[in-house]
Design an enzyme around this catalytic site. Sequence first.
Site, PDB file in Angstrom:
ATOM      1  CD  GLU A 185       0.196   4.284   4.676  1.00 60.24           C
ATOM      2  OE1 GLU A 185       1.375   4.556   4.967  1.00 60.24           O
ATOM      3  OE2 GLU A 185      -0.778   4.951   5.109  1.00 60.24           O
ATOM      4  CG  HIS A 227       6.061   4.370  11.314  1.00 57.90           C
ATOM      5  ND1 HIS A 227       5.751   3.129  11.821  1.00 57.90           N
ATOM      6  CD2 HIS A 227       5.695   4.353  10.015  1.00 57.90           C
ATOM      7  CE1 HIS A 227       5.233   2.391  10.863  1.00 57.90           C
ATOM      8  NE2 HIS A 227       5.188   3.106   9.750  1.00 57.90           N
ATOM      9  CG  ASP A 232      -0.145  -0.226   2.535  1.00 59.41           C
ATOM     10  OD1 ASP A 232       1.080   0.017   2.564  1.00 59.41           O
ATOM     11  OD2 ASP A 232      -0.764  -0.661   3.525  1.00 59.41           O
ATOM     12  CD  GLU A 287       1.012  -6.931   3.120  1.00 63.35           C
ATOM     13  OE1 GLU A 287       1.795  -7.636   3.779  1.00 63.35           O
ATOM     14  OE2 GLU A 287       0.941  -5.695   3.241  1.00 63.35           O
ATOM     15  NE  ARG A 337       2.086  10.362   5.117  1.00 67.16           N
ATOM     16  CZ  ARG A 337       3.181  10.918   4.623  1.00 67.16           C
ATOM     17  NH1 ARG A 337       3.393  12.208   4.807  1.00 67.16           N
ATOM     18  NH2 ARG A 337       4.066  10.208   3.944  1.00 67.16           N
ATOM     19  CG  HIS A 390      10.085   5.898  10.976  1.00 63.06           C
ATOM     20  ND1 HIS A 390      10.250   6.921  10.070  1.00 63.06           N
ATOM     21  CD2 HIS A 390       9.656   4.826  10.260  1.00 63.06           C
ATOM     22  CE1 HIS A 390       9.922   6.491   8.860  1.00 63.06           C
ATOM     23  NE2 HIS A 390       9.560   5.223   8.948  1.00 63.06           N
TER      24      HIS A 390
END
Length: 368
Positions: A132, A210, A96, A118, A212, A243
């Site tokens: 995503e 991490h 994604d 996936e 967004r 990250h």
Amino acid sequence: MKKIMIVFGTRPEAIKMVPIIKQIEKEADLKGIICTTGQHKDMLTQVLEEFDIKADYNLEIMQKEQTITYITTKVIEKMSEIIEREKPSIVLVHGDTTTSFGTAIGAFYSKVKIGHVEAGLRTYNKYSPFPEEVNRRLIANLADLHFAPTQENKENLIKENIPEKNIFVTGNTIIDTMHLTIKKDYIFKNEIIKNIDFSNDKKYILLTAHRRENQEGQIKNICKAVNKLVKENSKLEVIFPVHYSPKVRREVYETLLESNQIHLLEPINTHDMHNLLSRIDLVLTDSGGLQEEAPTIGKKVLVLRNNTERPEALKTGLVEIIGTETENIVATTKKYILEDTNKKGFLENNPYGDGKASEKIAKILQKY
């Protein structure tokens, strides 16, 4: 010989594409062309070196404070050029990411077939995870072959009118990778982890954060919860690979207390991560991959999000969604940290497969 172009740009994609690359190398009638976009340059380089993979193309698009728009347009532009030059039989993209979406657009414009590894994961909330969820839905509409990790993923695709004959349930390639990486006598490369004595009576939490959508104050809430947990429990230690995102690092280093109970690490390699998972007691994460990896070896995962595209993980009983409110994180972690979660070995009846997803994908590519 069929040319299979394998494209990825982030560390999680690379880790899950590694076993496919290795499997294609074994097949006499398949030729792999490896292309990285460099969406996450440093973390991606780490994986390539670790698994001794040489990219045929590296777009090196990463720049400081890059935006989604920048990544998307650069990937479409540069991948279109490479696809036109190589003219592969099929382009494989993963999951994604914006790299995968941009590559799928580029392949579509060149009328080259697309295989989606996936495929079929959904929350049906277009802003969670962002971007995503929309990336993977759009890729599904462009792809010709859909490699779904689970039956539930396949059913999502069928509901979206994807032809069933183009959907293949393969398991998740991360299980293939874990069979390569986890070793009983493993010696950690990271010096901080190497010096931790996991045989004592302390409890160890692995933390990652991490996303967004968690960068608007939620990571600060998570760090406040960690501060409270270690203050209240002297036998608790938290291991946190931070990250590289500048926004994540600012929030973490501004909020977390200086404490010998909190170990802040640079991002660690895949072998270190998977073997660390086999030694800790509990996982706190907003990652998608850890919801697959940790239950695979019997570890409890508390998901720092409000939903998940991995309902199969919830059904194992080893994954629970707890959100990002400080008090709820503290209360739920306390409840589970007292349990004996130190299970060993691979999970029986793993919803993500038997570690042979890459073999299945290679055979489908040969027949297609």
